[in-house]
Write an enzyme that holds these catalytic residues in place. Structure first.
Site, mmCIF file in Angstrom:
data_model
loop_
_atom_site.group_PDB
_atom_site.id
_atom_site.type_symbol
_atom_site.label_atom_id
_atom_site.label_comp_id
_atom_site.label_asym_id
_atom_site.label_seq_id
_atom_site.Cartn_x
_atom_site.Cartn_y
_atom_site.Cartn_z
ATOM 1 N N TRP A 1 -38.554 -4.175 27.247
ATOM 2 C CA TRP A 1 -37.398 -4.637 26.409
ATOM 3 C C TRP A 1 -36.399 -3.576 27.313
ATOM 4 O O TRP A 1 -36.746 -2.178 27.469
ATOM 5 C CB TRP A 1 -37.316 -4.140 24.999
ATOM 6 C CG TRP A 1 -35.887 -4.642 24.310
ATOM 7 C CD1 TRP A 1 -35.660 -5.879 23.933
ATOM 8 C CD2 TRP A 1 -34.861 -3.904 24.103
ATOM 9 N NE1 TRP A 1 -34.441 -5.913 23.407
ATOM 10 C CE2 TRP A 1 -33.992 -4.751 23.508
ATOM 11 C CE3 TRP A 1 -34.741 -2.397 24.100
ATOM 12 C CZ2 TRP A 1 -32.800 -4.011 23.022
ATOM 13 C CZ3 TRP A 1 -33.431 -1.947 23.878
ATOM 14 C CH2 TRP A 1 -32.253 -2.746 23.188
ATOM 15 N N GLU B 1 -32.996 -9.387 10.656
ATOM 16 C CA GLU B 1 -32.435 -9.891 11.862
ATOM 17 C C GLU B 1 -32.740 -11.535 12.076
ATOM 18 O O GLU B 1 -33.404 -12.071 11.184
ATOM 19 C CB GLU B 1 -33.456 -9.275 13.105
ATOM 20 C CG GLU B 1 -33.504 -7.835 13.200
ATOM 21 C CD GLU B 1 -34.123 -7.272 14.092
ATOM 22 O OE1 GLU B 1 -33.481 -6.174 14.935
ATOM 23 O OE2 GLU B 1 -35.356 -7.550 14.399
ATOM 24 N N ASP C 1 -36.517 -12.723 21.501
ATOM 25 C CA ASP C 1 -35.952 -13.803 20.654
ATOM 26 C C ASP C 1 -35.515 -15.241 21.428
ATOM 27 O O ASP C 1 -34.973 -15.165 22.740
ATOM 28 C CB ASP C 1 -34.754 -13.532 20.006
ATOM 29 C CG ASP C 1 -34.817 -12.161 19.297
ATOM 30 O OD1 ASP C 1 -36.048 -11.543 19.200
ATOM 31 O OD2 ASP C 1 -33.918 -11.605 18.675
ATOM 32 N N ARG D 1 -25.440 -8.054 13.719
ATOM 33 C CA ARG D 1 -25.834 -8.818 14.784
ATOM 34 C C ARG D 1 -26.604 -10.263 14.617
ATOM 35 O O ARG D 1 -26.531 -10.549 13.424
ATOM 36 C CB ARG D 1 -26.783 -7.960 15.662
ATOM 37 C CG ARG D 1 -28.153 -7.758 15.007
ATOM 38 C CD ARG D 1 -29.079 -6.906 16.065
ATOM 39 N NE ARG D 1 -30.300 -6.295 15.476
ATOM 40 C CZ ARG D 1 -30.357 -5.193 14.926
ATOM 41 N NH1 ARG D 1 -29.431 -4.424 14.722
ATOM 42 N NH2 ARG D 1 -31.801 -4.781 14.321
HETATM 43 C C1 FRU Z 1 -34.883 -9.158 17.157
HETATM 44 C C2 FRU Z 1 -33.539 -8.350 17.814
HETATM 45 C C3 FRU Z 1 -32.274 -8.874 17.578
HETATM 46 C C4 FRU Z 1 -31.499 -8.428 18.563
HETATM 47 C C5 FRU Z 1 -32.498 -8.660 19.567
HETATM 48 C C6 FRU Z 1 -32.322 -7.657 20.687
HETATM 49 O O1 FRU Z 1 -36.210 -9.373 17.751
HETATM 50 O O2 FRU Z 1 -34.061 -7.226 17.389
HETATM 51 O O3 FRU Z 1 -32.012 -8.194 16.253
HETATM 52 O O4 FRU Z 1 -30.559 -9.183 18.752
HETATM 53 O O5 FRU Z 1 -33.642 -8.556 19.087
HETATM 54 O O6 FRU Z 1 -33.084 -8.017 22.008
#
Ligand code: FRU
Length: 484
Positions: free
Chosen positions: A46, A199, A22, A146
């Site tokens: 990730w 999100e 993001d 979040r």
């Molecule tokens: C969205 C997400 C967010 C989180 C981040 C973690 O793509 O899942 O909700 O903060 O990526 O990398």
């Protein structure tokens, strides 16, 4: 598989190495646009999240800066926002202005299992101090809590924070940008949902084009089950009084910001000066089901081209439209006219230099029972068809590269009903591994990654026509590496 260097975009932001997801902390200050982003510097999948950092004066050419926020004993740093604290509400910036960044701390134990943290910077984001009293908003006992979005709300004279909480968004208020009071929820039973949490919210006021009126637009990501499958971004139009968001559309209305597969976690820049006045967005150009497997290794994932948003009155009601930022137009100074006529042949191919990125702009006229088939990459086709006065666009992505998740989720085929037949203006930005298609004044946006086996050396754009089709003012702009 092709050497991964062929897939690295020329005009889109990518991390110097490692993994990106993001966009975070988009803020403008002292002539610089800041782009922070979810970054894993030690791997191209990730992992423990850092905030990467880059700055730009034109949103196209970016300078990479050292990592802004790194994991610590409280946890890792998930997504969030940054703002300028102009009046020293926070007390960190006596006699001056500074940056505040809000991010989700994700640690193993309460209160750090997804809670909102604060960091501040006195030197335009080059160094950050994490607030000693973190978290500023503790987790009230939720699994998902979040992605804080923070902004100053002039009318009610308060800082506002939006946080996603499962299937809804929690809205908080604060006078000092440090201690927050819960105000309201929005979202349950509104718009698109799936079994996973919403999100990355954003909320801003924007003018309605050619009018004195404004509306508030709330943007939020849906992890699965978006228009073309996978992750996607929806928006709501309504009003915001400082306490709650009041949508204008009925609960069942779903408005997609993009209809393709690869447009997620959209955020807009804060603090762009009023003299400029634009609302500029950028999105992560990928999709969770296969993001970790796309065929690159030393770096993975890119951002979309930044886009200016506007609210337009259409026959369907108000709609958010996109346009590539005008800074890109300034790079398109030597357009080549490719074709401007009714097409009487059933097929043709235009040879381009695909070692550059290409922007194609034209207007399309289709008579009833006619169609135009465009194939910009061997793995990606668009077919525009008019049947009984109704216009549809079919998108097909065909690539298979032998990686299970990729092949399972990449091939796809979906159609968009564009409504009544009309001439369509088309703006298509083709980089080495992506196609962003803006239609009809940007009312429709379709963003797709594409990893052609031929890489960037495929030599032509194939065009097939059936029925009566005219392509007007088809211009091509060649774009070279803007990151350099
Ligand atoms: C969205 C997400 C967010 C989180 C981040 C973690 O793509 O899942 O909700 O903060 O990526 O990398």
């Amino acid at each position: 598989m092709l050497a991964e260097k062929y897939y690295r975009p020329l005009v889109h932001f990518t991390p110097p190495y490692g993994w990106l997801n993001d966009p975070n902390g988009l803020v403008y200050k002292d002539g610089e646009y800041h782009l922070f982003y979810q970054f894993h510097p030690f791997d191209s999948v990730w992992g423990p999240m850092h905030w990467g950092h880059a700055v730009s004066t034109d949103l196209l050419s970016w300078t990479h800066l050292p990592i802004a926020l790194a994991p610590d004993k409280l946890g890792v740093c998930f997504s969030g926002t940054a703002v300028v604290d102009r009046s020293n509400h926070s007390g960190f910036f006596a006699g001056t202005e500074g940056l505040l960044a809000y991010y989700t701390i994700t640690g193993d134990n309460a209160p750090f299992n997804q809670s909102q943290g604060l960091a501040y910077s006195h030197d335009n984001g080059r160094h950050w101090t994490k607030y000693a009293g973190n978290p500023v908003v503790a987790n009230p006992g939720l699994e998902d809590f979040r992605d804080p979005k923070v902004f100053w709300h002039e009318l009610s004279q308060a800082w506002i924070m939006l946080v996603t909480t499962g299937q809804q968004i929690a809205i908080y208020r604060s006078s000092d940008a440090i201690s927050w009071q819960f105000s309201s929820f929005f979202g349950e039973n509104y718009g698109a949902h799936d079994e996973r949490a919403w999100e990355c919210p954003d909320l801003f006021e924007i003018n309605i084009r050619d009018s004195q009126e404004t509306r508030w637009v709330l943007i939020v990501g849906v992890q699965r089950g978006a228009y073309a499958g996978g992750s996607g971004t929806q928006y709501f139009i309504g009003h915001f009084d400082g306490e709650k968001f009041i949508p204008e559309n009925p609960p069942e209305t779903v408005l997609w910001l993009d209809y393709g597969r690869d447009f997620y976690a959209t955020q807009t820049w804060s603090d762009i000066p009023t003299a400029d006045g634009r609302r500029i967005a950028i999105s992560w150009m990928s999709c969770w089901p296969y993001a970790n497997q796309i065929p690159t290794q030393s770096w993975r994932s890119a951002m979309t081209m930044p886009q200016e948003l506007s609210l337009k009155k259409t026959t369907d009601g108000l709609r958010l439209c996109h346009a590539f930022i005008r800074e890109l137009n300034e790079r398109c100074r030597n357009p080549v006219l490719v074709v401007d006529k009714a097409l009487d042949r059933s097929g043709m191919a235009f040879v381009f230099d695909w070692s550059a990125a290409n922007r194609l702009q034209f207007s399309l006229e289709l008579a009833d029972n006619s169609s135009l088939f465009l194939q910009p990459f061997s793995d990606l086709t668009f077919t525009f068809t008019v049947l009984q006065g109704r216009l549809t666009l079919r998108c097909q992505r065909l690539g298979q590269i032998g990686v299970a998740e990729y092949d399972e989720h990449f091939p796809h085929d979906f159609s968009i009903a564009l409504g009544d037949n009309r001439p369509l203006n088309i703006d298509l930005l083709l980089d080495r591994s992506s196609a962003e298609l803006l239609l009809d004044d940007g009312q429709y946006s379709i963003t797709n990654l594409v990893f052609s086996k031929e890489g960037p050396v495929q030599k032509c754009l194939a065009v097939l026509v059936s029925g009566e089709v005219a392509i007007r003012n088809f211009h091509r702009h060649e774009l070279h590496n803007v990151m350099a």
